[in-house]
Design an enzyme around this catalytic site. Structure first.
Site, mmCIF file in Angstrom:
data_model
loop_
_atom_site.group_PDB
_atom_site.id
_atom_site.type_symbol
_atom_site.label_atom_id
_atom_site.label_comp_id
_atom_site.label_asym_id
_atom_site.label_seq_id
_atom_site.Cartn_x
_atom_site.Cartn_y
_atom_site.Cartn_z
ATOM 1 C CB CYS A 199 -0.961 -0.008 1.185
ATOM 2 S SG CYS A 199 -0.206 -0.433 2.754
ATOM 3 C CG HIS A 228 -0.560 4.501 3.741
ATOM 4 N ND1 HIS A 228 -1.158 4.303 4.963
ATOM 5 C CD2 HIS A 228 -0.066 3.281 3.385
ATOM 6 C CE1 HIS A 228 -1.035 3.039 5.318
ATOM 7 N NE2 HIS A 228 -0.385 2.394 4.370
HETATM 8 N N1 NAP Z 1 -4.572 -3.142 5.174
HETATM 9 C C1 NAP Z 1 -3.901 -2.620 4.158
HETATM 10 O O1 NAP Z 1 -3.724 -1.375 4.021
HETATM 11 C C2 NAP Z 1 -3.329 -3.532 3.101
HETATM 12 C C3 NAP Z 1 -2.863 -2.926 1.951
HETATM 13 C C4 NAP Z 1 -2.304 -3.720 0.948
HETATM 14 C C5 NAP Z 1 -2.222 -5.073 1.124
HETATM 15 N N2 NAP Z 1 -2.677 -5.641 2.268
HETATM 16 C C6 NAP Z 1 -2.557 -7.112 2.371
HETATM 17 O O2 NAP Z 1 -3.847 -7.668 2.131
HETATM 18 C C7 NAP Z 1 -3.988 -8.879 2.900
HETATM 19 C C8 NAP Z 1 -5.218 -8.760 3.791
HETATM 20 O O3 NAP Z 1 -5.030 -7.658 4.681
HETATM 21 P P1 NAP Z 1 -6.202 -7.118 5.646
HETATM 22 O O4 NAP Z 1 -5.666 -5.835 6.185
HETATM 23 O O5 NAP Z 1 -7.521 -7.151 4.949
HETATM 24 O O6 NAP Z 1 -6.191 -8.273 6.802
HETATM 25 P P2 NAP Z 1 -7.356 -8.675 7.829
HETATM 26 O O7 NAP Z 1 -8.282 -7.543 8.057
HETATM 27 O O8 NAP Z 1 -6.659 -9.277 8.989
HETATM 28 O O9 NAP Z 1 -8.185 -9.848 7.025
HETATM 29 C C9 NAP Z 1 -7.600 -11.115 6.740
HETATM 30 C C10 NAP Z 1 -8.533 -11.961 5.884
HETATM 31 O O10 NAP Z 1 -7.862 -13.209 5.609
HETATM 32 C C11 NAP Z 1 -8.721 -14.286 6.024
HETATM 33 N N3 NAP Z 1 -7.902 -15.404 6.533
HETATM 34 C C12 NAP Z 1 -7.003 -15.365 7.536
HETATM 35 N N4 NAP Z 1 -6.471 -16.605 7.721
HETATM 36 C C13 NAP Z 1 -7.088 -17.425 6.824
HETATM 37 C C14 NAP Z 1 -6.984 -18.803 6.527
HETATM 38 N N5 NAP Z 1 -6.138 -19.616 7.188
HETATM 39 N N6 NAP Z 1 -7.752 -19.305 5.523
HETATM 40 C C15 NAP Z 1 -8.597 -18.518 4.849
HETATM 41 N N7 NAP Z 1 -8.749 -17.185 5.085
HETATM 42 C C16 NAP Z 1 -7.994 -16.654 6.061
HETATM 43 C C17 NAP Z 1 -9.577 -13.718 7.113
HETATM 44 O O11 NAP Z 1 -10.744 -14.534 7.217
HETATM 45 P P3 NAP Z 1 -11.523 -14.672 8.642
HETATM 46 O O12 NAP Z 1 -12.291 -13.391 8.817
HETATM 47 O O13 NAP Z 1 -12.399 -15.853 8.409
HETATM 48 O O14 NAP Z 1 -10.466 -14.855 9.691
HETATM 49 C C18 NAP Z 1 -9.868 -12.319 6.541
HETATM 50 O O15 NAP Z 1 -10.876 -12.411 5.549
HETATM 51 C C19 NAP Z 1 -2.671 -9.039 3.674
HETATM 52 O O16 NAP Z 1 -1.768 -9.843 2.953
HETATM 53 C C20 NAP Z 1 -2.145 -7.616 3.740
HETATM 54 O O17 NAP Z 1 -0.744 -7.561 3.897
HETATM 55 C C21 NAP Z 1 -3.259 -4.909 3.253
#
Ligand code: NAP
Length: 354
Positions: free
Chosen positions: A135, A260
């Protein structure tokens, strides 16, 4: 054709219940609809939950091999280790994967794509996987890429001012909880350690974020750099096709919920002027120039959150270097910084399939 009569490729959203997933469902509901079935996938914890996308309730299914049956495009918005394991499985079942995690970004057989900068790279995907940049890089690269195309970039010096939601849902929950606690005592912020003692749980951050700035994002790497700072360097080089680009970043977390910001010192092969930079940035897709300091106009995260573009202001030529520009940029880390860029890449693939 789906029961609702939709035709088009079948899309899977893996991680539909997360912070990025929630924004993705909103985008899929508001952008031009190119999809047939949209399948929502998360961990077994969320199986059976109902989420709304395109105005319809869709039941979340647990991540397993069968979940990818008949899927044409699979977006992964899940932790790195989940993508590392499951993206190749989805690709082996015939889906084109667009992965938002860091698991494949530096894999030479996986393109790292920002549609406004290097859309053609999305077509060359030996592993059937396309990666979405992090991001912080995404929040600046659309604007920097437009300047590079004209002036020839040679160096970036970047400081980031990163929002709490970059650390997912736990980051936002921590900031809101700390803000509530520190608001109760108007004397805080006047003595060393008083905020630290009042803030309670630091959550995913190494110091209190409320009433503070924290010069740390990511994990410790060699020579004191953080993983986030190295991502800015490595991913900028890969997206722009400049393996020798000089990049130094300092990543800082600030008490902002989402969006950001970055200060950027960009040096070029050719002399630059503010007028030429303004003209280029105004013409660049996905960029909005907001730069009238006499009127107090510049982007701030509180004003750009929830919007799609990269906002650029404070454009100045470096005082001692006619080849360098100073910029201030803001972008929503959950939209262009994550879900929007993924959706744009998936739409490029859908257009190929159609
Ligand atoms: N936040 C940002 O600004 C941002 C920006 C760019 C990229 N990212 C990347 O995008 C990804 C998601 O980030 P986020 O911020 O959305 O994280 P988050 O809010 O913690 O959400 C994680 C998601 O992954 C699922 N998950 C976790 N463990 C799993 C498993 N073992 N099997 C299947 N599903 C699973 C969760 O499902 P449950 O709800 O069922 O646990 C939830 O839907 C990460 O790789 C992060 O680095 C984030």
């Amino acid at each position: 054709m789906t029961p609702a009569g939709r035709t088009g490729p079948t899309l899977a959203v893996v991680g539909a219940t997360g912070a990025v997933g929630a924004v993705m469902l909103g985008l899929l509901s508001s952008r031009q609809d190119v999809w047939g079935e949209i399948r929502l996938i998360a961990s077994p914890r969320s199986a059976g939950r109902k989420l709304v996308v395109r105005g319809e309730e869709v039941e979340v299914v647990a991540l397993d091999e069968a979940a990818f049956d008949g899927v044409d495009v699979a977006m992964f918005d899940v932790p790195d280790e989940v993508s590392a394991r499951w993206a190749p499985i989805a690709a082996a079942k015939g889906a084109v994967v667009v992965d938002n995690s860091a698991a494949f970004r530096m894999d030479p057989d996986v393109p790292l794509v920002v549609p406004e900068v290097n859309a053609a790279a999305a077509r060359i995907r030996p592993r059937g996987i396309i990666a979405n940049p992090n991001c912080t890089t995404l929040s600046m690269i659309v604007a920097v890429g437009a300047l590079h195309a004209e002036f020839g970039l040679t160096e970036l010096v970047v400081s980031s001012y990163q929002a709490a939601s970059g650390a997912g849902r736990p980051g936002v929950d921590t900031l809101r909880d700390q803000l509530t606690k520190v608001a109760a005592d108007p004397s805080l912020g006047t003595q060393p350690g008083d905020v630290r003692r009042a803030a309670g749980d630091f959550g995913p951050f190494p110091a209190p974020l409320a009433l503070n700035v924290v010069p740390w994002a990511g994990s410790l790497k060699d020579d004191g750099w953080t993983s986030e700072e190295l991502k800015v360097r490595n991913e900028s080089r890969k997206i722009l096709g400049l393996p020798g680009l000089r990049v130094n970043a300092t990543c800082v977390r600030v008490p902002v919920v989402t969006a950001h910001s970055l200060t950027v010192h960009a040096r070029f092969e050719n002399e630059v002027t503010v007028t030429a930079a303004h003209d280029l940035l105004r013409a660049a897709p996905g960029v909005v120039v907001c730069d009238d300091p006499a009127e107090g106009e510049f982007p701030t995260p509180a004003d750009v959150v929830g919007t799609d573009p990269t906002w650029v202001g404070r454009v100045r030529r470096a005082l001692d270097d006619p080849y360098a520009l100073e910029l201030f940029l803001c972008g929503d880390n959950l939209r262009k910084g994550a879900a929007l860029n993924t959706a744009q890449i998936a739409e490029l693939v859908a257009a190929e399939l159609l």
